[in-house]
Structure formats: C-alpha cells, structure tokens
Design a protein around this motif. Structure first.
Motif, mmCIF file in Angstrom:
data_model
loop_
_atom_site.group_PDB
_atom_site.id
_atom_site.type_symbol
_atom_site.label_atom_id
_atom_site.label_comp_id
_atom_site.label_asym_id
_atom_site.label_seq_id
_atom_site.Cartn_x
_atom_site.Cartn_y
_atom_site.Cartn_z
ATOM 1 N N ALA A 191 0.847 -1.352 -0.109
ATOM 2 C CA ALA A 191 0.000 -0.113 -0.031
ATOM 3 C C ALA A 191 0.865 1.210 0.125
ATOM 4 C CB ALA A 191 -0.967 -0.055 1.189
ATOM 5 N N ARG A 192 1.532 1.439 -1.217
ATOM 6 C CA ARG A 192 2.420 2.645 -1.296
ATOM 7 C C ARG A 192 1.909 3.497 -2.191
ATOM 8 N NH1 ARG A 192 7.936 -0.881 -1.125
ATOM 9 N NH2 ARG A 192 7.960 -1.061 1.230
ATOM 10 N N CYS A 193 2.247 4.891 -2.322
ATOM 11 C CA CYS A 193 1.948 5.935 -3.115
ATOM 12 C C CYS A 193 2.918 5.365 -4.388
ATOM 13 C CB CYS A 193 2.416 7.180 -2.504
ATOM 14 S SG CYS A 193 2.019 8.498 -3.828
ATOM 15 N N HIS A 194 2.246 5.004 -5.468
ATOM 16 C CA HIS A 194 3.207 4.876 -6.792
ATOM 17 C C HIS A 194 3.201 6.172 -7.639
ATOM 18 C CE1 HIS A 194 3.868 0.573 -6.193
ATOM 19 N NE2 HIS A 194 2.584 0.420 -5.689
ATOM 20 N N THR A 195 2.787 6.982 -7.063
ATOM 21 C CA THR A 195 3.213 8.417 -7.907
ATOM 22 C C THR A 195 4.558 8.917 -7.326
ATOM 23 O OG1 THR A 195 0.845 8.727 -8.101
ATOM 24 C CG2 THR A 195 2.154 10.544 -8.476
ATOM 25 N N PHE A 196 4.949 8.346 -6.254
ATOM 26 C CA PHE A 196 6.318 8.899 -5.689
ATOM 27 C C PHE A 196 7.204 9.010 -6.734
ATOM 28 C CE2 PHE A 196 10.433 7.646 -4.190
ATOM 29 C CZ PHE A 196 10.698 8.597 -3.090
ATOM 30 N N VAL A 197 8.041 10.273 -6.884
ATOM 31 C CA VAL A 197 9.098 10.628 -7.657
ATOM 32 C C VAL A 197 10.292 11.125 -6.882
ATOM 33 C CG1 VAL A 197 9.906 11.730 -9.773
ATOM 34 C CG2 VAL A 197 7.490 10.814 -9.737
ATOM 35 N N GLU A 198 11.383 10.555 -6.916
ATOM 36 C CA GLU A 198 12.417 11.198 -6.151
ATOM 37 C C GLU A 198 13.181 11.962 -7.420
ATOM 38 O OE1 GLU A 198 15.723 10.267 -3.037
ATOM 39 O OE2 GLU A 198 14.724 8.569 -3.711
ATOM 40 N N SER A 199 13.337 13.088 -7.567
ATOM 41 C CA SER A 199 14.096 13.970 -8.618
ATOM 42 C C SER A 199 14.459 15.094 -7.956
ATOM 43 C CB SER A 199 13.265 13.870 -9.952
ATOM 44 O OG SER A 199 13.552 14.761 -10.727
ATOM 45 N N PRO A 200 15.459 15.817 -8.625
ATOM 46 C CA PRO A 200 15.662 17.445 -8.284
ATOM 47 C C PRO A 200 14.689 18.323 -8.649
ATOM 48 C CG PRO A 200 17.218 16.731 -9.706
ATOM 49 C CD PRO A 200 16.514 15.284 -9.392
ATOM 50 N N VAL A 201 14.146 17.792 -9.710
ATOM 51 C CA VAL A 201 12.870 18.947 -10.290
ATOM 52 C C VAL A 201 11.597 18.450 -9.505
ATOM 53 C CG1 VAL A 201 11.541 19.098 -12.335
ATOM 54 C CG2 VAL A 201 13.916 18.141 -12.595
ATOM 55 N N ARG A 202 11.156 19.687 -8.852
ATOM 56 C CA ARG A 202 9.892 19.686 -8.392
ATOM 57 C C ARG A 202 8.717 19.723 -9.409
ATOM 58 N NH1 ARG A 202 11.173 17.856 -4.023
ATOM 59 N NH2 ARG A 202 10.122 19.044 -2.423
ATOM 60 N N GLY A 203 7.732 18.752 -8.959
ATOM 61 C CA GLY A 203 6.415 18.648 -9.832
ATOM 62 C C GLY A 203 5.460 18.845 -9.101
ATOM 63 N N GLY A 204 4.112 18.958 -9.800
ATOM 64 C CA GLY A 204 2.958 18.991 -9.471
ATOM 65 C C GLY A 204 2.273 20.286 -9.685
ATOM 66 N N LEU A 205 1.243 20.737 -9.165
ATOM 67 C CA LEU A 205 0.603 22.026 -9.483
ATOM 68 C C LEU A 205 0.576 22.647 -8.135
ATOM 69 C CD1 LEU A 205 -2.307 20.489 -11.671
ATOM 70 C CD2 LEU A 205 -0.223 21.632 -12.401
ATOM 71 N N GLU A 206 1.077 23.928 -7.780
ATOM 72 C CA GLU A 206 1.197 24.400 -6.771
ATOM 73 C C GLU A 206 -0.037 24.964 -6.155
ATOM 74 O OE1 GLU A 206 2.659 28.939 -5.286
ATOM 75 O OE2 GLU A 206 3.648 28.119 -7.197
ATOM 76 N N MET A 207 -1.184 25.107 -6.821
ATOM 77 C CA MET A 207 -2.569 25.358 -6.267
ATOM 78 C C MET A 207 -3.316 24.194 -5.929
ATOM 79 S SD MET A 207 -2.283 28.477 -5.983
ATOM 80 C CE MET A 207 -3.996 29.082 -5.718
ATOM 81 N N SER A 208 -2.688 22.942 -6.229
ATOM 82 C CA SER A 208 -3.753 21.889 -6.149
ATOM 83 C C SER A 208 -3.331 21.050 -4.703
ATOM 84 C CB SER A 208 -3.506 20.661 -7.467
ATOM 85 O OG SER A 208 -2.342 20.212 -7.468
ATOM 86 N N VAL A 209 -4.385 20.264 -4.487
ATOM 87 C CA VAL A 209 -4.026 19.353 -3.236
ATOM 88 C C VAL A 209 -4.595 18.128 -4.021
ATOM 89 C CG1 VAL A 209 -4.830 18.310 -1.124
ATOM 90 C CG2 VAL A 209 -4.892 20.996 -1.551
ATOM 91 N N ALA A 210 -3.565 17.161 -3.759
ATOM 92 C CA ALA A 210 -3.693 15.646 -4.525
ATOM 93 C C ALA A 210 -4.811 15.092 -3.976
ATOM 94 C CB ALA A 210 -2.373 14.933 -4.460
ATOM 95 N N GLN A 211 -5.286 14.090 -4.757
ATOM 96 C CA GLN A 211 -6.298 13.267 -4.316
ATOM 97 C C GLN A 211 -6.123 11.793 -4.988
ATOM 98 O OE1 GLN A 211 -9.905 14.720 -6.486
ATOM 99 N NE2 GLN A 211 -9.595 16.973 -5.376
ATOM 100 N N VAL A 212 -6.694 11.038 -4.348
ATOM 101 C CA VAL A 212 -6.261 9.553 -4.812
ATOM 102 C C VAL A 212 -7.314 8.984 -5.919
ATOM 103 C CG1 VAL A 212 -6.515 7.137 -4.079
ATOM 104 C CG2 VAL A 212 -6.030 8.926 -2.550
ATOM 105 N N GLY A 213 -6.576 8.839 -6.914
ATOM 106 C CA GLY A 213 -6.996 8.855 -8.178
ATOM 107 C C GLY A 213 -7.593 7.376 -8.380
ATOM 108 N N ALA A 214 -6.724 6.407 -7.867
ATOM 109 C CA ALA A 214 -6.946 5.119 -7.989
ATOM 110 C C ALA A 214 -6.119 4.420 -6.889
ATOM 111 C CB ALA A 214 -6.437 4.322 -9.368
ATOM 112 N N CYS A 215 -6.762 3.076 -6.482
ATOM 113 C CA CYS A 215 -6.111 2.368 -5.382
ATOM 114 C C CYS A 215 -6.187 1.023 -5.606
ATOM 115 C CB CYS A 215 -6.852 2.265 -3.881
ATOM 116 S SG CYS A 215 -6.140 1.415 -2.728
#
Length: 95
Positions: free
Chosen positions: A38-62
């Motif tokens: 049960a891990r977050c498979h969207t996890f990305v370890e990178s020096p580049v920051r990702g995502g949308l500053e104004m959004s709060v993540a939601q669970v799209g699938a489990c």
C-alpha cells in the motif's frame, strides 16, 4: 449517465524526498498500491519539483482491493495520509 464520486484528498504527506511534496502533496492525483503493498506509486524522487502549486492531491486509484476503504479499486476513505520513507499509505486498513 454516470455520477461523479468525490476523490479523497491526500491530507498529509511526510515523504520529503518526493518531488510532488512541497509542504503537502501537489500531484493532481495519485495511485496507491499494488497487490502486495500500500504505497504511493506516484512517488518520484528527483531534483525537479513537480505538481501544481494550487492543487491538493487526490487519490485517483487504489489497487489494494483488500483495504476496507477500497470499493471497485476506488478509495472511499474521507482522506488519506502518506508517510514513512517508502511513501506508504498510512490509512490502509485490511478488510
């Protein structure tokens, strides 16, 4: 005609190594789990920051069909927490 379902929010993520975590998860949506974890498979370890500053993540699938919050591979918890070094879904609860 289909009816929409409110996706649960990622209320808290303490995985600081994830590129989407900038004082909270800012991915548009995350995927949790596989048949053996049960891990977050969207996890990305990178020096580049990702995502949308104004959004709060939601669970799209489990993919954890054995979680009591899971119905038809969709999370029905009101919200989830992600943590530990391995980006575990801390809200996961065996059915």
């Amino acid at each position: 005609m289909s009816t929409g379902v409110e996706m649960p929010r990622v209320e808290d993520c303490t995985v600081t190594r994830c590129s989407y975590n900038q004082n909270g998860c800012h991915a548009f949506a995350i995927t949790v789990g596989s048949s053996d974890q049960a891990r977050c498979h969207t996890f990305v370890e990178s020096p580049v920051r990702g995502g949308l500053e104004m959004s709060v993540a939601q669970v799209g699938a489990c993919q954890r069909h054995d979680c009591r919050h899971n119905s038809e591979l969709e999370c029905r918890a009101p919200g989830i927490q992600v943590g530990q070094e391995t980006a575990d879904c801390l809200t996961y609860a065996p059915a």
